[in-house]
Design a protein around this motif. Structure first.
Motif, PDB file in Angstrom:
ATOM      1  N   PHE A 157      -4.805  -1.067   5.016  1.00  0.00           N
ATOM      2  CA  PHE A 157      -3.590  -0.280   5.257  1.00  0.00           C
ATOM      3  C   PHE A 157      -3.840   1.194   4.953  1.00  0.00           C
ATOM      4  CE2 PHE A 157      -0.494  -4.027   4.678  1.00  0.00           C
ATOM      5  CZ  PHE A 157      -0.380  -4.170   6.054  1.00  0.00           C
ATOM      6  N   GLY A 158      -4.563   1.448   3.865  1.00  0.00           N
ATOM      7  CA  GLY A 158      -4.849   2.834   3.497  1.00  0.00           C
ATOM      8  C   GLY A 158      -5.609   3.570   4.570  1.00  0.00           C
ATOM      9  N   TYR A 180      -5.404   0.893  -2.027  1.00  0.00           N
ATOM     10  CA  TYR A 180      -4.798   1.616  -0.917  1.00  0.00           C
ATOM     11  C   TYR A 180      -5.311   3.053  -0.855  1.00  0.00           C
ATOM     12  CZ  TYR A 180      -1.364   4.150   1.809  1.00  0.00           C
ATOM     13  OH  TYR A 180      -0.772   4.964   2.744  1.00  0.00           O
ATOM     14  N   THR A 181      -5.407   3.714  -2.026  1.00  0.00           N
ATOM     15  CA  THR A 181      -5.854   5.106  -2.041  1.00  0.00           C
ATOM     16  C   THR A 181      -7.312   5.238  -1.610  1.00  0.00           C
ATOM     17  OG1 THR A 181      -6.534   5.046  -4.382  1.00  0.00           O
ATOM     18  CG2 THR A 181      -4.246   5.659  -3.899  1.00  0.00           C
ATOM     19  N   THR A 230       1.181   7.119  -1.564  1.00  0.00           N
ATOM     20  CA  THR A 230       0.507   7.011  -2.855  1.00  0.00           C
ATOM     21  C   THR A 230       1.442   7.400  -3.992  1.00  0.00           C
ATOM     22  OG1 THR A 230      -1.684   7.427  -1.918  1.00  0.00           O
ATOM     23  CG2 THR A 230      -1.402   7.887  -4.264  1.00  0.00           C
ATOM     24  N   PHE A 269      -4.778  -4.144   1.428  1.00  0.00           N
ATOM     25  CA  PHE A 269      -4.295  -2.838   0.976  1.00  0.00           C
ATOM     26  C   PHE A 269      -5.272  -1.729   1.359  1.00  0.00           C
ATOM     27  CE2 PHE A 269      -1.181  -5.147  -1.396  1.00  0.00           C
ATOM     28  CZ  PHE A 269      -0.157  -4.247  -1.624  1.00  0.00           C
ATOM     29  N   GLY A 270      -6.563  -1.984   1.206  1.00  0.00           N
ATOM     30  CA  GLY A 270      -7.546  -0.988   1.602  1.00  0.00           C
ATOM     31  C   GLY A 270      -7.479  -0.710   3.089  1.00  0.00           C
ATOM     32  N   ALA A 315      -8.520   3.840   0.931  1.00  0.00           N
ATOM     33  CA  ALA A 315      -8.491   3.901   2.401  1.00  0.00           C
ATOM     34  C   ALA A 315      -9.676   3.187   3.032  1.00  0.00           C
ATOM     35  CB  ALA A 315      -8.428   5.364   2.885  1.00  0.00           C
ATOM     36  N   ASN A 338      -4.064  -2.775  -6.609  1.00  0.00           N
ATOM     37  CA  ASN A 338      -3.865  -2.715  -5.159  1.00  0.00           C
ATOM     38  C   ASN A 338      -3.443  -1.320  -4.709  1.00  0.00           C
ATOM     39  OD1 ASN A 338      -4.563  -5.328  -4.322  1.00  0.00           O
ATOM     40  ND2 ASN A 338      -2.561  -6.147  -4.863  1.00  0.00           N
ATOM     41  N   THR A 339      -2.721  -0.606  -5.568  1.00  0.00           N
ATOM     42  CA  THR A 339      -2.390   0.791  -5.266  1.00  0.00           C
ATOM     43  C   THR A 339      -3.663   1.629  -5.174  1.00  0.00           C
ATOM     44  OG1 THR A 339      -0.213   0.673  -6.316  1.00  0.00           O
ATOM     45  CG2 THR A 339      -1.194   2.853  -6.094  1.00  0.00           C
ATOM     46  N   GLN A 385      -0.705   9.088   3.656  1.00  0.00           N
ATOM     47  CA  GLN A 385      -1.209   8.508   2.421  1.00  0.00           C
ATOM     48  C   GLN A 385      -0.691   9.227   1.175  1.00  0.00           C
ATOM     49  OE1 GLN A 385      -5.499   8.633   1.398  1.00  0.00           O
ATOM     50  NE2 GLN A 385      -5.397   6.406   1.446  1.00  0.00           N
ATOM     51  N   GLY A 411     -11.410  -1.572  -1.191  1.00  0.00           N
ATOM     52  CA  GLY A 411     -10.251  -2.266  -1.730  1.00  0.00           C
ATOM     53  C   GLY A 411     -10.624  -3.653  -2.232  1.00  0.00           C
TER      54      GLY A 411
END
Length: 248
Positions: free
Chosen positions: A82-83, A163-164, A94, A79-80, A166, A159-160, A90, A171
């Motif tokens: 992907f961010g 993602y934020t 988000t 997830f990180g 980045a 996980n959200t 984003q 992550g």
């Protein structure tokens, strides 16, 4: 400057991840099964668990925790990563993930019965690892992959946040903190099994508050992400962390 921003975000996200892990442990679909897991990973029957050697039980619990941590931290890396690759989109993503977090939080509180039925369908495995210390890590892996009804809502929120961030590294850090919140109680229970059973009885009487508090936390995080208030708080923490100095 970027490092300061990262520090501000982590100052806010790390406690959320830790509390998320604790809420997952004390949820109604994990806590009652803890004695069974400890019995399985140590190869000791439930009635003999309290008399088993603390070192063996603690080692079995630690290996079990290591197994599901490997699964969850890998997800945090993903997830990180992907961010970091989707930074130009984003903000929109988000907000979408924040809305999903709100829905999962409401479900965790028991407010969305239809979604509850979907989330309560766990993945069932016909193969089981060997009982005892040798099979403990693999049982942890199976727990991480298949026990979505218990860990899904809180882990999705973590996980959200991953993602934020980045960043694959940050992550992974957040999901590792989540695993700390979920895993340390397993090990503490293994070391102090008799005393832990007394605490479990108290928690079981107040499950409704565990679910309400945990779900409320998820809804709050989701609202902050959807409205963009999360970024505002992060910026405030950025300023605070930049001005903060430790006196010697």
């Amino acid at each position: 400057m970027n490092e300061t921003v990262a520090n501000g975000a982590l100052l806010l996200a790390v406690p959320v991840a830790l509390i998320g892990g604790l809420v997952s442990f004390f949820s109604p679909c994990v806590l009652p099964l803890v004695p069974g897991y400890l019995s399985y990973v140590t190869g000791t029957s439930g009635s003999d668990l309290a008399q088993a050697r603390r070192g063996r039980v603690a080692l079995g619990a630690a290996l079990f925790v290591a197994g599901f941590s490997a699964v969850f931290v890998s997800g945090g890396l993903l997830f990180g990563g992907f961010g970091s690759r989707l930074q130009e989109h984003q903000d929109v993503i988000t907000r979408v993930l924040g809305a999903l977090t709100i829905v999962l939080g409401l479900s965790f509180m028991g407010s969305l019965r239809i979604l509850d039925r979907v989330l309560q369908r766990e993945v069932r495995w016909h193969w089981k690892p060997a009982m005892g210390l040798a099979g403990a890590p693999m049982l942890g892996v199976l727990f991480g992959i298949g026990w979505v009804p218990c860990t899904g809502p809180t882990l999705a929120a973590v996980n959200t946040l991953a993602y934020t961030e980045a960043s694959a590294g940050r992550g992974a850090l957040l999901t590792a903190v989540y695993c700390l919140g979920l895993g340390v109680p397993f090990i503490v229970t293994a070391v102090a099994f008799r005393r832990a059973l007394g605490m479990f009885a108290f928690i079981k009487k107040h499950y409704v508050w565990v679910m309400r508090i945990g779900g409320g936390m998820l809804v709050t995080v989701g609202v902050l992400l959807v409205t963009g208030a999360w970024d505002g708080i992060v910026n405030d923490l950025q300023v605070w962390s930049a001005d903060f100095t430790v006196g010697i």
